[in-house]
Scaffold this active site. Structure first.
Site, PDB file in Angstrom:
ATOM      1  N   ILE A   1      56.556   0.019  71.151  1.00 44.46           N
ATOM      2  CA  ILE A   1      57.705   0.021  71.545  1.00 44.46           C
ATOM      3  C   ILE A   1      58.612   0.129  70.290  1.00 44.46           C
ATOM      4  O   ILE A   1      59.885   0.388  70.213  1.00 44.46           O
ATOM      5  CB  ILE A   1      58.432  -0.788  72.437  1.00 44.46           C
ATOM      6  CG1 ILE A   1      58.204  -2.457  72.110  1.00 44.46           C
ATOM      7  CG2 ILE A   1      57.549  -0.802  73.766  1.00 44.46           C
ATOM      8  CD1 ILE A   1      58.870  -3.440  72.931  1.00 44.46           C
ATOM      9  N   LYS A   2      58.262  -0.822  69.155  1.00 43.36           N
ATOM     10  CA  LYS A   2      58.765  -0.798  67.833  1.00 43.36           C
ATOM     11  C   LYS A   2      60.253  -1.114  68.138  1.00 43.36           C
ATOM     12  O   LYS A   2      61.116  -0.504  67.260  1.00 43.36           O
ATOM     13  CB  LYS A   2      58.731   0.551  66.980  1.00 43.36           C
ATOM     14  CG  LYS A   2      57.184   0.892  66.531  1.00 43.36           C
ATOM     15  CD  LYS A   2      57.225   1.912  65.325  1.00 43.36           C
ATOM     16  CE  LYS A   2      55.498   2.468  65.095  1.00 43.36           C
ATOM     17  NZ  LYS A   2      54.955   3.090  66.511  1.00 43.36           N
ATOM     18  N   ARG A   3      60.325  -2.083  68.956  1.00 36.92           N
ATOM     19  CA  ARG A   3      61.862  -2.732  69.038  1.00 36.92           C
ATOM     20  C   ARG A   3      62.148  -3.668  67.888  1.00 36.92           C
ATOM     21  O   ARG A   3      61.012  -4.244  67.294  1.00 36.92           O
ATOM     22  CB  ARG A   3      61.969  -3.277  70.362  1.00 36.92           C
ATOM     23  CG  ARG A   3      61.714  -2.558  71.762  1.00 36.92           C
ATOM     24  CD  ARG A   3      62.560  -1.169  71.544  1.00 36.92           C
ATOM     25  NE  ARG A   3      62.495  -0.717  72.737  1.00 36.92           N
ATOM     26  CZ  ARG A   3      62.160   0.666  73.206  1.00 36.92           C
ATOM     27  NH1 ARG A   3      61.360   1.490  71.843  1.00 36.92           N
ATOM     28  NH2 ARG A   3      62.246   1.298  74.298  1.00 36.92           N
TER      29      ARG A   3
END
Lengths: 307, 307
Positions: free
Chosen positions: A104-106
């Site tokens: 998700i690379k949040r």
């Protein structure tokens, strides 16, 4: 969860994660037809198609691999209906015993990172009840905002026995633009790696930390250095296969114990049936092609351990 | 869309964006009760509550402000139902003439950034049809992966007359951990700003680029330098109010033309009714409190222009 991941990697002798990154173009015609017949050429139809496609791949590979890594962008492009397919995919993969790495690379300021962490790894309070919005075992996160963008994720992961893979050196061609910049003679990705090692100490499993790193297979020399900076942190390695990373280049990502890295392949597995090598399976048997591609990847990865 | 944003800021004399970052704790009891009566204490009930809450704030402020900035994490924490509320909020804000800045802070390798760009700013192909999964006017994006993580967003924005705000120097306390590191004597955020200026040239509006930057109000000295590095790029400035940024500190973010920056306030506006200053409005009239807080913010911001 990191202990479980390590155990499964050992049992299966497969430091492999299959990237479930479905583009609609990858989905065989028979699956698209069934989904569009039922829901029309709609976002819901697209969501159904990618979910059924994923289900076929999971069913044909779950006994060979420890984990899957759905890339949320590929679902998010279809809006809410795509994200419902993401959720279904994560749930189903877990029901088959797979570890789910939510790619998700949040990453945001503290209170916002908290909300992401709760949404993807924790439980959100609604009145007197608690729910899981999304429910992955590991999350990928972006470190650009520093500690207070990361620590809320670690807090939730500690409560939930879940983990993270923090971007250190990404696999893409331009990753060096900022990540390789020298700070007091040392590239930025090393500074990030030092932080990952430090953050990881606060959430240790048996042999490895719940907090890992992402380092691209396309940068093996950097992998060697980063392996040493983060001896207790698992490295999630994208970039093998379609992006150009070769098995021979993967040795530096592993520790002496033969562990410490998990190699991702996405297109190479899920879209195997479109490759010459696997075309004999045909579109209808795309899932069998994926299974064969996993078996071949397992064999190929042995090259990483030849001294 | 940048031309429209500039025009609206001038017309309304309000370089203000209201951050629609709803926590369920912010939502007045009467709204929660109605939502839970209809849908139960469920994720759907939570989604309904935050949507109705947002609608009240939009209805009471849309004639005073040019833009809103929903922070997607606050919706994503409620899973798919929360994201449906995000979508409804964006659609409704646009129907009231507001520019919508999707605070999504996405960013990934090229093909994945493409999927995010398509999902939030473009149109996704499903069979013979095209759909918008989400539909914001501007997106915030994270630059850690370099050009090939950013350019796919710019490509879609160019087709759609939409824009970006790229994280340069974030408002949080630990933003300096990586962003302030010196590279050849220059902090990393300046390198990022130079890239933003360069990327911005490829997608220019009348006076400003469609490609802007995020710089926190909490770092006014850096704002001054960054303003000069990016003369043609709008700066989205979070951190005013609740995070500690003061109006007096905002002068450096603006150009000589009085433009070039848009100041975000989230809690200070949407949760005004909980502050002593606005408690006279009462929980039921939370939206009136938000309106008054916007009027007061507009007044307060004049301090930024006093020489």
């Amino acid at each position: 969860m990191i202990n479980e991941l390590v155990k499964k990697i050992k049992q299966l002798d497969a430091p492999i994660v299959v990237g479930l990154d479905p583009m609609l173009d990858y989905v065989p015609e028979q699956i698209k037809k069934a989904a569009f017949d039922e829901f029309g050429e709609t976002l819901k139809g697209a969501g159904e198609a990618i979910w059924q496609y994923n289900k076929g791949i999971i069913d044909s590979t779950y006994d060979l691999i420890p984990a899957v890594k759905p890339q949320i962008a590929m679902y998010e492009q279809f809006g809410v209906e795509g994200l419902a397919a993401f959720n279904k995919t994560c749930e189903y993969a877990k029901s088959k015993g797979l570890v789910v790495i939510g790619d998700i690379k949040r990453g945001d300021i503290g209170s916002t990172s908290s909300a992401y962490a709760v949404g993807h790894a924790g439980q959100v309070q609604v009145g007197s009840k608690k729910y899981r919005g999304f429910d992955e075992d590991f999350l990928t996160v972006n470190p650009y905002l520093g500690s207070d963008g990361i620590l809320p994720f670690i807090d939730v992961c500690r409560e939930e026995n879940k983990g993270l893979f923090i971007l250190v050196k990404t696999s893409n061609p331009s990753s060096g633009e900022f990540q390789d910049q020298l700070v007091d003679g040392k590239p930025l990705y090393e500074l990030v790696a030092e932080k990952v090692a430090m953050w990881g100490e606060s959430h240790m499993g048996e042999d490895y930390s719940y907090i890992g790193a992402v380092v691209g297979a396309t940068y093996p020399k950097m992998g060697e250095i980063l392996r040493k900076i983060m001896p207790k942190n698992f490295i999630l390695v994208p970039g093998y296969g379609a992006q150009g990373g070769k098995a021979e280049d993967l040795a530096p990502f592993f520790n002496e114990d033969g562990l410490g890295a998990i190699i991702n392949s996405s297109r190479g597995i899920i879209c195997a049936y479109k490759q010459d090598q696997y075309s004999k399976f045909g579109e209808e048997n795309y899932a069998d092609a994926s299974r064969q591609a996993v078996l071949d990847m397992k064999e190929d990865l042995k090259k990483a351990f030849v001294k």
